[in-house]
Write a protein that holds these residues in place. Structure first.
Motif, short mmCIF file in Angstrom:
data_model
loop_
_atom_site.label_atom_id
_atom_site.label_comp_id
_atom_site.label_asym_id
_atom_site.label_seq_id
_atom_site.Cartn_x
_atom_site.Cartn_y
_atom_site.Cartn_z
N UNK A 4 -52.98 -6.63 50.90
CA UNK A 4 -52.77 -7.77 50.03
C UNK A 4 -53.91 -8.65 49.39
N UNK A 5 -53.86 -8.95 48.01
CA UNK A 5 -54.90 -9.56 47.39
C UNK A 5 -55.23 -10.95 48.63
N UNK A 6 -54.28 -11.79 48.89
CA UNK A 6 -54.43 -12.80 49.60
C UNK A 6 -55.02 -12.63 51.13
N UNK A 7 -55.23 -11.32 51.49
CA UNK A 7 -55.81 -11.13 52.75
C UNK A 7 -57.03 -10.28 52.45
N UNK A 8 -57.63 -10.32 51.23
CA UNK A 8 -58.77 -9.24 50.98
C UNK A 8 -60.02 -10.26 51.08
N UNK A 9 -60.89 -10.02 51.90
CA UNK A 9 -62.08 -10.88 52.01
C UNK A 9 -62.99 -10.59 51.16
N UNK A 10 -62.97 -9.62 50.52
CA UNK A 10 -63.92 -8.93 49.15
C UNK A 10 -63.61 -9.98 48.25
N UNK A 11 -62.61 -10.67 48.06
CA UNK A 11 -62.45 -11.70 47.14
C UNK A 11 -63.60 -12.87 46.86
N UNK A 12 -63.84 -13.03 48.02
CA UNK A 12 -64.97 -14.02 48.08
C UNK A 12 -66.30 -13.68 47.38
N UNK A 13 -66.51 -12.18 47.14
CA UNK A 13 -67.68 -11.54 46.35
C UNK A 13 -67.42 -11.41 44.96
N UNK A 14 -66.15 -11.76 44.28
CA UNK A 14 -66.24 -11.41 42.97
C UNK A 14 -65.62 -12.68 42.38
N UNK A 15 -65.16 -13.70 42.78
CA UNK A 15 -64.88 -14.90 42.23
C UNK A 15 -64.77 -16.12 42.88
N UNK A 16 -64.75 -17.36 42.25
CA UNK A 16 -65.03 -18.69 43.01
C UNK A 16 -63.81 -19.10 43.53
N UNK A 17 -63.51 -19.46 44.91
CA UNK A 17 -62.22 -19.44 45.42
C UNK A 17 -61.92 -20.94 45.71
N UNK A 18 -60.79 -21.62 45.98
CA UNK A 18 -60.66 -22.75 46.47
C UNK A 18 -60.99 -22.92 47.73
N UNK A 19 -61.32 -24.19 48.15
CA UNK A 19 -61.68 -24.58 49.46
C UNK A 19 -60.81 -24.02 50.56
#
Length: 419
Positions: free
Chosen positions: A384-399
């Motif tokens: 799931x996108x919400x459990x994808x740690x690689x998201x941290x490397x492709x976009x600026x996330x909220x706190x």
């Protein structure tokens, strides 16, 4: 990329510095110089006779590398074909691994006697400075205890903040504000381009132990040729984040499993200037993060599935290299490697490439994913996108989501600072 060579209690990291300024045999002309400070073998009134000074020459680094490599091979080491800086020596009783960066060397192994024998061998050939158990290596601070090894760059960060003049700034909770896109920042040109370039260069080196800033540094590094005031403000925001987390680093626990696990993600057409997509991946060995990257893709992807597929291809190439490197380090890796992706279309193409009209325009090298899937190296799975740690490397996330992914990467603050 970071690889922990010693994650077991029976292995110790040793740091030595080699004085390689006294290699002979490159010139017949005689040159004399006083022995440098710290060189204790010279007697009173003795000088050095040099046939060629190694430092300062165009061929210096190559000659030193050849000289040192030949001496290690003569001692029984084998140079890795997958990383020329890595040398290994193994037999039935012991195993040694050595990594060299110019004249700084890290040694680890299963036998203290073999390590001491190697140090004596190198000291007889060159003049070395034995720094003992590794605590500080090229700006990287290393602390080990019974639980594992912690890596951070606290002193490097504090020096960086001091040089930038923001040591007293207010900390920020994330490297960049949520949804922030550096490519959209315009405004007047930043006056001191050299200052911006130096800062980005130092941030790139800091990425060695700080995967949390990988996305922000990648965004800033695109504009070193012509930064604007908006880009400088984004860099200051990243420094404010570092001000609040100087001791944050990677932790490598002992007693891990022998399994790699990869997460890959892509942000489709994220660049507003070129419409190229962004690739991000992170690879774990057990619970330890050993490799990560944020990089803009070389070509424009026509769909999100194509962007994700290219991201998978980059991750598979890295997994192949890590498996080969593990073999050199005498580590048995369990196959297949779980590769997690949040795009079901890309997973379907990997398992059954029947969407010919949608896939025939992909570059041939992208089909390495399909080939390695059939060969049994990887096992693609959906996350799931919400459990994808690689998201941290492709976009600026909220706190909140940003901190959740930090925990998944195994990052924590060190309570013991070697320096």
């Amino acid at each position: 990329m970071v690889i922990a060579l010693a994650t077991q209690n029976c292995w110790d990291l040793h740091h030595i510095d080699i004085n390689n300024a006294f290699l002979h045999g490159y010139l017949d002309e005689e040159v004399y110089m006083l022995p440098p400070e710290g060189y204790l073998k010279a007697r009173k009134d003795e000088v050095c006779l040099l046939k060629r000074s190694l430092y300062g020459l165009k061929q210096a680094s190559r000659q030193w590398n050849l000289e040192f490599s030949d001496k290690l091979v003569a001692f029984g080491f084998t140079q890795s074909v997958h990383d020329n800086c890595l040398f290994v020596k193994k037999d039935d009783q012991s195993f040694l691994a050595l990594i060299i960066y110019v004249d700084d060397v890290l040694i680890t192994g299963t036998s203290v006697e073999e390590i001491q024998s190697l140090k004596k061998y190198l000291n007889d050939l060159f003049t070395i400075k034995d720094l003992g158990h590794a605590k500080y290596f090229l700006g990287l601070e290393i602390f080990r205890n019974d639980a594992g090894t912690h890596l951070c760059q606290r002193k490097y960060i504090l020096d960086l903040l001091k040089d930038a003049g923001v040591l007293g700034c207010k900390p920020a909770s994330t490297p960049l504000p949520q949804g922030y896109n550096v490519t959209a920042q315009g405004g007047a040109m930043f006056a001191d381009t050299g200052r911006f370039r130096r800062l980005v260069g130092r941030l790139l080196y800091l990425n060695l132990s700080r995967p949390d800033i990988s996305y922000g540094v990648q965004q800033l590094s695109q504009f070193v040729h012509a930064p604007t005031q908006g880009h400088w403000d984004a860099a200051i925001h990243l420094l404010r984040y570092l001000k609040g987390t100087p001791s944050l680093g990677l932790f490598y626990p002992v007693g891990q499993s022998n399994k790699f696990e990869g997460f890959c993600d892509a942000d489709w057409a994220t660049c507003l200037l070129t419409r190229k997509s962004l690739t991000g991946y992170c690879i774990f060995y057990g619970k330890s993060l050993v490799s990560w990257k944020t990089k803009k893709q070389k070509t424009v992807s026509k769909s999100s599935a194509e962007a994700e597929y290219r991201s998978m291809a980059a991750t598979v190439c890295e997994l192949q290299w890590l498996c080969h490197l593990s073999h050199d380090l005498r580590i048995n890796v369990a196959l297949p490697v779980a590769l997690w992706c949040d795009n079901k279309a890309a997973l379907h193409i990997t398992a059954n490439p029947v969407f010919h009209e949608r896939t025939k325009h992909l570059d041939i090298d992208c089909h390495i994913v399909r080939n390695q899937y059939k060969a049994g190296l990887i096992h693609p799975q959906h996350v799931s996108t919400h459990h994808q740690p690689a998201d941290l490397f492709t976009k600026s996330l909220g706190g909140p989501l940003f901190r959740t992914h930090l925990l998944k990467l195994g990052m924590c603050c060190s309570t013991h600072i070697p320096t």
